[in-house]
Enzyme design. Structure first.
Site, PDB file in Angstrom:
ATOM      1  N   ASP A   1      64.892  26.064 100.874  1.00 32.54           N
ATOM      2  CA  ASP A   1      63.715  25.405 100.694  1.00 32.54           C
ATOM      3  C   ASP A   1      63.658  24.996  98.971  1.00 32.54           C
ATOM      4  OD1 ASP A   1      60.843  24.278 101.070  1.00 32.54           O
ATOM      5  OD2 ASP A   1      60.252  26.077 100.137  1.00 32.54           O
TER       6      ASP A   1
ATOM      7  N   LYS B   1      71.651  36.525  98.150  1.00 36.50           N
ATOM      8  CA  LYS B   1      71.278  37.642  96.985  1.00 36.50           C
ATOM      9  C   LYS B   1      71.777  38.959  97.314  1.00 36.50           C
ATOM     10  CE  LYS B   1      69.115  38.380  93.147  1.00 36.50           C
ATOM     11  NZ  LYS B   1      69.559  37.814  91.617  1.00 36.50           N
TER      12      LYS B   1
ATOM     13  N   ASP C   1      64.607  21.273  96.736  1.00 34.82           N
ATOM     14  CA  ASP C   1      63.883  20.629  95.892  1.00 34.82           C
ATOM     15  C   ASP C   1      64.470  20.286  94.723  1.00 34.82           C
ATOM     16  OD1 ASP C   1      61.843  20.406  98.027  1.00 34.82           O
ATOM     17  OD2 ASP C   1      60.274  20.981  96.454  1.00 34.82           O
TER      18      ASP C   1
ATOM     19  N   ASP D   1      70.590  32.643  92.183  1.00 30.98           N
ATOM     20  CA  ASP D   1      69.930  32.344  90.924  1.00 30.98           C
ATOM     21  C   ASP D   1      71.100  31.612  90.084  1.00 30.98           C
ATOM     22  OD1 ASP D   1      71.402  34.894  90.889  1.00 30.98           O
ATOM     23  OD2 ASP D   1      70.428  35.728  89.592  1.00 30.98           O
TER      24      ASP D   1
ATOM     25  N   TYR E   1      59.821  33.139 106.605  1.00 30.39           N
ATOM     26  CA  TYR E   1      58.942  32.003 107.316  1.00 30.39           C
ATOM     27  C   TYR E   1      58.596  32.728 108.634  1.00 30.39           C
ATOM     28  CZ  TYR E   1      59.686  28.286 104.045  1.00 30.39           C
ATOM     29  OH  TYR E   1      59.603  27.370 102.799  1.00 30.39           O
TER      30      TYR E   1
HETATM   31  C1  IPM Z   1      60.099  21.859 103.346  1.00 32.55           C
HETATM   32  C2  IPM Z   1      58.843  21.956 102.997  1.00 32.55           C
HETATM   33  C3  IPM Z   1      58.217  22.886 104.267  1.00 32.55           C
HETATM   34  C4  IPM Z   1      58.838  24.073 104.040  1.00 32.55           C
HETATM   35  C5  IPM Z   1      56.570  23.112 104.028  1.00 32.55           C
HETATM   36  C6  IPM Z   1      55.947  21.846 103.830  1.00 32.55           C
HETATM   37  C7  IPM Z   1      56.256  23.980 104.903  1.00 32.55           C
HETATM   38  O1  IPM Z   1      58.284  22.418 101.703  1.00 32.55           O
HETATM   39  O2  IPM Z   1      60.420  21.231 104.569  1.00 32.55           O
HETATM   40  O3  IPM Z   1      60.967  21.984 102.545  1.00 32.55           O
HETATM   41  O4  IPM Z   1      58.359  24.985 102.905  1.00 32.55           O
HETATM   42  O5  IPM Z   1      59.881  24.404 104.776  1.00 32.55           O
HETATM   43 MG    MG Z   2      60.467  22.467 100.808  1.00 32.49          MG
END
Ligand code: IPM
Ligand code: MG
Length: 368
Positions: free
Chosen positions: A247, A191, A251, A223, A141
């Site tokens: 990240d 990794k 999710d 993975d 990032y």
């Molecule tokens: C998160 C989001 C952010 C990230 C985006 C919106 C930049 O997906 O906070 O997980 O990738 O960190």
């Molecule tokens: Mg995210």
């Protein structure tokens, strides 16, 4: 307690859910005799529209002078042209780096009432209670160089994965401390079979582990971790990982809880010594701006409300107040109230405002 809270509603459903978080914080202030002062600032797409900058200087300054920040979400189709010079997400990344928020704490807890809201089998998600600690100010990032390139072979682009041992160590110390306060298991995700940054990560993890003989450290390849998260998620306690892996895995883990609409987060910086009970942090739901349902009154505010509970606990040291919010959320779920994203058979579907009102009513009742 007196505290100053900066509000950054942002884009999409951000303003809808932040309004409910504020309602809950006000209910807590009322019931427990605290004074919270709120100031609203621009960030993301709306800040681009109004000032041309996704993170105006005034916003950063207001956050720096606050005790904690509550953020909604940033981004949306209006600002997502890949050729655009400025993007809403730069506002979020600028906050993270500008405020030094290197540790992103993402708890994933499956509420018994919501076991059937997950797409996974109940016996798999039952009992899930983990915390993902994601490094937030390094890795792909922020690594340089980053950007498009013109090469003799045509168009190209570069991103850089870069970590110092010191960045890895401070993230792992937060993770080990958390594991120590819980079930004493830490999975360090990397990794290392391919990436040099991951080999450094693993080396540092084992060095830090010497200070935590009571915590069991396990190295897991990213993975394999993605697979184990849907195969035996209840086995995880604390997961520590770098920015991009965190990240993606967070999710995935959100789906264990039925919906992204349930997951809070805290982003913390270094502890400062002005009062051990206070630690600056930024609190936000992990779900994003969901532009498809913005302004319709149907977004689930519980991730934001639970983020407020994290703020009370982590930034203000108000454990009892944090518990009161969490118990109130659980009571509302147990009574059968659901937003659309967590609908379960027989549940009563309510909108954003009603969900917030129901949590406030529980807090005001004062059973906890
Ligand atoms: C998160 C989001 C952010 C990230 C985006 C919106 C930049 O997906 O906070 O997980 O990738 O960190
Ligand atoms: Mg995210």
């Amino acid at each position: 307690m007196d505290a100053k809270i900066a509000l950054l509603p942002g884009d999409g459903i951000g303003p809808d859910v932040v309004a409910e978080g504020v309602k809950v914080l006000k209910a807590v202030a009322e019931r427990f005799g605290h004074t919270f002062e709120f100031s609203e600032q621009l960030v993301g797409g709306i800040a681009i529209d109004e000032t041309g900058d996704p993170l105006p200087e005034a916003t950063l300054a207001a956050c720096r002078s606050a005790d904690a920040v509550l953020l909604g979400a940033v981004g949306g189709p209006k600002w997502s042209d890949p050729r655009a010079a400025v993007r809403p997400e730069q506002g979020l990344l600028g906050l993270r780096s500008g405020l030094g928020l290197f540790a992103n704490i993402r708890p994933v807890k499956v509420y018994p009432a919501l076991v059937s809201a997950s797409t996974l089998k109940p016996e798999i998600v039952d009992g899930v209670d983990m915390i993902i600690v994601r490094e937030l100010t390094g890795g792909l990032y922020f690594g340089k160089p980053q950007g498009p390139l013109d090469t003799p072979q045509g168009r190209a682009a570069v991103d850089t994965m870069y970590y110092t041992a010191a960045e890895i160590e401070r993230l792992l110390r937060v993770s080990f401390d958390l594991a120590r306060s819980r079930r004493k298991k830490l999975a360090s995700v990397d990794k290392a079979n391919v990436l040099a940054t991951s080999r450094l990560w693993r080396e540092v993890a084992h060095e830090v582990a010497r200070d935590y003989p009571d915590v069991v450290l396990e190295d897991v390849l990213v993975d394999a971790c993605a697979m184990y998260l849907v195969r035996r998620p209840a086995a995880y306690d604390v997961i520590a990982t770098e920015n991009t892996f965190g990240d993606i895995l967070s999710d995935e883990a959100a789906m264990l809880a039925g919906s992204m609409g349930m997951l809070p987060s805290a982003s913390l910086g270094e502890t400062t010594d002005h009062g051990a009970a206070r630690r600056f942090g930024l609190y936000e739901p992990i779900h994003g701006s969901a532009p498809d349902i913005a302004g319709q009154g149907i977004a689930n505010p519980l991730a934001t409300i639970l983020s407020c509970a994290m703020m009370l606990r982590w930034s203000f040291g108000l454990e009892r107040e944090a518990n009161a919010v969490e118990v109130a959320v659980e009571a509302v779920l147990n009574a059968g109230y659901r937003c659309r994203d967590i609908a379960t058979p027989g549940g009563i579907i309510v909108g954003t405002v009603e969900m917030g009102d129901r949590v406030v009513a529980q807090i005001a009742m004062g059973w906890t």
